[in-house]
Design a protein around this motif. Structure first.
Motif, PDB file in Angstrom:
ATOM      1  N   GLN A  48      25.488  44.139  60.922  1.00 36.87           N
ATOM      2  CA  GLN A  48      26.527  44.804  61.686  1.00 36.87           C
ATOM      3  C   GLN A  48      27.369  44.042  62.434  1.00 36.87           C
ATOM      4  OE1 GLN A  48      24.841  48.438  63.797  1.00 36.87           O
ATOM      5  NE2 GLN A  48      26.252  47.875  65.422  1.00 36.87           N
ATOM      6  N   ARG A  49      26.682  42.761  62.791  1.00 37.76           N
ATOM      7  CA  ARG A  49      27.611  41.822  63.701  1.00 37.76           C
ATOM      8  C   ARG A  49      28.612  41.268  62.585  1.00 37.76           C
ATOM      9  NH1 ARG A  49      23.981  39.130  66.024  1.00 37.76           N
ATOM     10  NH2 ARG A  49      23.856  37.326  64.691  1.00 37.76           N
ATOM     11  N   ILE A  50      28.194  40.884  61.550  1.00 34.66           N
ATOM     12  CA  ILE A  50      29.140  40.150  60.347  1.00 34.66           C
ATOM     13  C   ILE A  50      30.104  41.345  60.204  1.00 34.66           C
ATOM     14  CG2 ILE A  50      29.277  39.418  57.929  1.00 34.66           C
ATOM     15  CD1 ILE A  50      26.257  38.525  58.412  1.00 34.66           C
ATOM     16  N   ILE A  51      29.878  42.514  59.877  1.00 30.66           N
ATOM     17  CA  ILE A  51      30.979  43.605  59.489  1.00 30.66           C
ATOM     18  C   ILE A  51      31.940  43.549  60.803  1.00 30.66           C
ATOM     19  CG2 ILE A  51      31.286  45.898  58.932  1.00 30.66           C
ATOM     20  CD1 ILE A  51      28.724  45.898  57.487  1.00 30.66           C
ATOM     21  N   GLN A  52      31.248  43.597  61.970  1.00 31.67           N
ATOM     22  CA  GLN A  52      32.193  43.888  63.183  1.00 31.67           C
ATOM     23  C   GLN A  52      32.889  42.555  63.378  1.00 31.67           C
ATOM     24  OE1 GLN A  52      29.085  44.623  66.305  1.00 31.67           O
ATOM     25  NE2 GLN A  52      29.600  46.718  66.123  1.00 31.67           N
ATOM     26  N   GLU A  53      32.704  41.330  63.198  1.00 32.37           N
ATOM     27  CA  GLU A  53      33.381  40.272  63.077  1.00 32.37           C
ATOM     28  C   GLU A  53      34.459  39.750  61.947  1.00 32.37           C
ATOM     29  OE1 GLU A  53      30.442  37.106  64.371  1.00 32.37           O
ATOM     30  OE2 GLU A  53      30.120  38.277  66.146  1.00 32.37           O
ATOM     31  N   THR A  54      34.397  40.766  61.029  1.00 34.62           N
ATOM     32  CA  THR A  54      35.298  40.542  59.788  1.00 34.62           C
ATOM     33  C   THR A  54      36.208  41.378  59.943  1.00 34.62           C
ATOM     34  OG1 THR A  54      33.318  39.521  58.504  1.00 34.62           O
ATOM     35  CG2 THR A  54      35.215  40.111  57.201  1.00 34.62           C
ATOM     36  N   PRO A  55      37.424  40.814  60.224  1.00 29.44           N
ATOM     37  CA  PRO A  55      38.648  41.825  60.410  1.00 29.44           C
ATOM     38  C   PRO A  55      39.032  42.503  59.239  1.00 29.44           C
ATOM     39  CG  PRO A  55      39.336  39.554  60.493  1.00 29.44           C
ATOM     40  CD  PRO A  55      37.743  39.656  60.476  1.00 29.44           C
ATOM     41  N   GLN A  56      38.939  42.096  57.884  1.00 29.62           N
ATOM     42  CA  GLN A  56      39.084  42.779  56.901  1.00 29.62           C
ATOM     43  C   GLN A  56      38.350  44.067  56.479  1.00 29.62           C
ATOM     44  OE1 GLN A  56      38.521  39.421  57.157  1.00 29.62           O
ATOM     45  NE2 GLN A  56      39.989  38.264  55.717  1.00 29.62           N
ATOM     46  N   PHE A  57      37.156  44.185  57.167  1.00 28.27           N
ATOM     47  CA  PHE A  57      36.468  45.450  57.496  1.00 28.27           C
ATOM     48  C   PHE A  57      36.999  46.402  58.513  1.00 28.27           C
ATOM     49  CE2 PHE A  57      33.015  43.090  55.765  1.00 28.27           C
ATOM     50  CZ  PHE A  57      32.256  43.877  54.914  1.00 28.27           C
ATOM     51  N   VAL A  58      37.950  47.307  57.868  1.00 32.72           N
ATOM     52  CA  VAL A  58      38.716  48.214  59.030  1.00 32.72           C
ATOM     53  C   VAL A  58      38.037  49.405  59.270  1.00 32.72           C
ATOM     54  CG1 VAL A  58      41.054  47.133  57.962  1.00 32.72           C
ATOM     55  CG2 VAL A  58      39.823  49.305  56.754  1.00 32.72           C
ATOM     56  N   GLU A  59      37.025  49.932  58.639  1.00 32.08           N
ATOM     57  CA  GLU A  59      36.253  50.839  58.901  1.00 32.08           C
ATOM     58  C   GLU A  59      34.820  50.871  58.404  1.00 32.08           C
ATOM     59  OE1 GLU A  59      37.406  55.060  58.018  1.00 32.08           O
ATOM     60  OE2 GLU A  59      39.172  54.338  57.257  1.00 32.08           O
ATOM     61  N   CYS A  60      33.649  51.585  59.386  1.00 33.01           N
ATOM     62  CA  CYS A  60      32.424  51.167  58.915  1.00 33.01           C
ATOM     63  C   CYS A  60      31.685  52.190  59.532  1.00 33.01           C
ATOM     64  CB  CYS A  60      31.854  49.753  59.479  1.00 33.01           C
ATOM     65  SG  CYS A  60      30.234  49.521  58.849  1.00 33.01           S
ATOM     66  N   ASP A  61      30.852  52.892  58.694  1.00 38.62           N
ATOM     67  CA  ASP A  61      30.132  54.113  59.187  1.00 38.62           C
ATOM     68  C   ASP A  61      28.579  53.488  58.999  1.00 38.62           C
ATOM     69  OD1 ASP A  61      31.964  55.996  60.087  1.00 38.62           O
ATOM     70  OD2 ASP A  61      32.423  56.251  57.971  1.00 38.62           O
ATOM     71  N   LYS A  62      27.418  53.722  59.974  1.00 37.20           N
ATOM     72  CA  LYS A  62      26.362  53.591  60.015  1.00 37.20           C
ATOM     73  C   LYS A  62      25.805  54.795  59.391  1.00 37.20           C
ATOM     74  CE  LYS A  62      22.515  51.438  62.575  1.00 37.20           C
ATOM     75  NZ  LYS A  62      22.282  50.897  63.822  1.00 37.20           N
ATOM     76  N   VAL A  63      24.983  54.952  58.207  1.00 34.54           N
ATOM     77  CA  VAL A  63      24.696  56.042  57.540  1.00 34.54           C
ATOM     78  C   VAL A  63      23.224  56.327  57.386  1.00 34.54           C
ATOM     79  CG1 VAL A  63      26.998  56.445  56.712  1.00 34.54           C
ATOM     80  CG2 VAL A  63      25.014  55.167  55.123  1.00 34.54           C
ATOM     81  N   THR A  64      22.799  57.563  57.077  1.00 37.17           N
ATOM     82  CA  THR A  64      21.417  57.664  56.547  1.00 37.17           C
ATOM     83  C   THR A  64      21.379  57.483  55.177  1.00 37.17           C
ATOM     84  OG1 THR A  64      21.729  60.278  56.115  1.00 37.17           O
ATOM     85  CG2 THR A  64      21.012  59.428  58.381  1.00 37.17           C
ATOM     86  N   GLY A  65      20.109  57.438  54.850  1.00 35.93           N
ATOM     87  CA  GLY A  65      19.954  57.180  52.958  1.00 35.93           C
ATOM     88  C   GLY A  65      19.572  55.892  52.589  1.00 35.93           C
ATOM     89  N   ASP A  66      19.739  55.432  51.682  1.00 38.32           N
ATOM     90  CA  ASP A  66      19.374  54.132  50.814  1.00 38.32           C
ATOM     91  C   ASP A  66      20.061  53.152  51.662  1.00 38.32           C
ATOM     92  OD1 ASP A  66      17.194  55.193  49.391  1.00 38.32           O
ATOM     93  OD2 ASP A  66      18.724  55.376  47.533  1.00 38.32           O
ATOM     94  N   ASP A  67      21.370  53.302  51.675  1.00 39.07           N
ATOM     95  CA  ASP A  67      22.339  52.290  52.483  1.00 39.07           C
ATOM     96  C   ASP A  67      22.215  52.610  53.945  1.00 39.07           C
ATOM     97  OD1 ASP A  67      23.225  51.291  49.972  1.00 39.07           O
ATOM     98  OD2 ASP A  67      24.290  53.017  49.826  1.00 39.07           O
ATOM     99  N   CYS A  68      22.521  51.445  54.766  1.00 39.60           N
ATOM    100  CA  CYS A  68      22.611  51.508  56.161  1.00 39.60           C
ATOM    101  C   CYS A  68      24.174  51.667  56.491  1.00 39.60           C
ATOM    102  CB  CYS A  68      22.063  50.310  56.898  1.00 39.60           C
ATOM    103  SG  CYS A  68      20.158  50.254  56.790  1.00 39.60           S
ATOM    104  N   PHE A  69      25.246  51.114  55.900  1.00 42.01           N
ATOM    105  CA  PHE A  69      26.448  51.049  56.055  1.00 42.01           C
ATOM    106  C   PHE A  69      27.282  51.517  55.111  1.00 42.01           C
ATOM    107  CE2 PHE A  69      24.464  47.684  58.807  1.00 42.01           C
ATOM    108  CZ  PHE A  69      24.691  48.268  60.154  1.00 42.01           C
TER     109      PHE A  69
END
Length: 156
Positions: free
Chosen positions: A89-110
Motif C-alpha cells: 500500500q505504501r509503495i502504491i501511495q508513494e508512486t505518483p504514476q498510480f493515479v487511483e487505487c481501491d482496496k477491494v475484497t476478493g482474491d486481490d487486495c488492490f
C-alpha cells in the motif's frame, strides 16, 4: 456527526445543481442559479448545504494524462505476499504514476490505475511492486464510461 440515510436524500433542485457542477465545476454562481431555477443567494445556500451534508466532497478538474505525456494507462490488480499488505500500500501511495487505487475484497487486495510514458516505465514500476506482491496488468484501450455521477433520482 452521524448521518442518517435521509440526510443524503436530494430533491430535484439539488439534482439540477449537482448535474450542472458535474458538467462544469467552474460554472458561475449566476449560471448555477439559472440551471437550478433559483436566485443566486438561494443557489449559494443550497450549495453550502450540499457541502455540509458531505454530498459535495470537492471541486476538481479532469486532466487528460496523454496531453501531459502519459499516453499509456493500465489497470493493475495487486495481491500482496503474506505480511506485505501495508508495504505494498505504501509503495502504491508513494508512486505518483498510480493515479487511483481501491482496496477491494476478493482474491486481490488492490485495484489501481497507472499512467506511464512507455512500456519500460511500466516494467520499472511493476518490478518495484512485484518484489512484495503478485500483479496482473491490463492495458486500457479506451474508456467508454468516464467517471460520472451515480443515478440521482429517487426512482430505482
Amino acid at each position: 456527526m452521524s448521518v442518517s440515510p435521509n440526510d443524503n436524500v436530494i430533491d430535484d433542485v439539488d439534482q439540477k445543481i449537482l448535474e450542472a457542477l458535474a458538467e462544469n465545476a467552474r460554472i458561475s454562481l449566476k449560471e448555477l442559479a439559472q440551471a437550478a431555477g433559483l436566485s443566486s443567494p438561494s443557489a449559494a445556500e443550497r450549495l453550502r448545504r450540499l457541502e455540509e451534508r458531505g454530498i459535495i466532497a470537492a471541486f476538481t478538474i479532469g486532466i487528460d494524462p496523454a496531453a501531459l505525456g502519459y499516453p499509456l494507462q493500465a489497470i493493475v490488480r495487486v495481491r500482496p505476499l503474506p505480511g506485505q499488505l501495508h508495504v505494498v500500500q505504501r509503495i502504491i501511495q508513494e508512486t505518483p504514476q498510480f493515479v487511483e487505487c481501491d482496496k477491494v475484497t476478493g482474491d486481490d487486495c488492490f485495484i489501481a490505475r497507472l499512467v506511464v510514458r512507455s512500456m519500460p516505465e511500466l516494467d520499472t514500476i511493476l518490478d518495484k511492486v512485484a518484489e512484495k506482491a503478485e500483479t496482473s496488468t491490463s492495458m486500457v484501450k479506451a474508456s467508454p464510461v468516464k467517471r460520472r455521477l451515480p443515478p440521482l433520482s429517487r426512482e430505482r
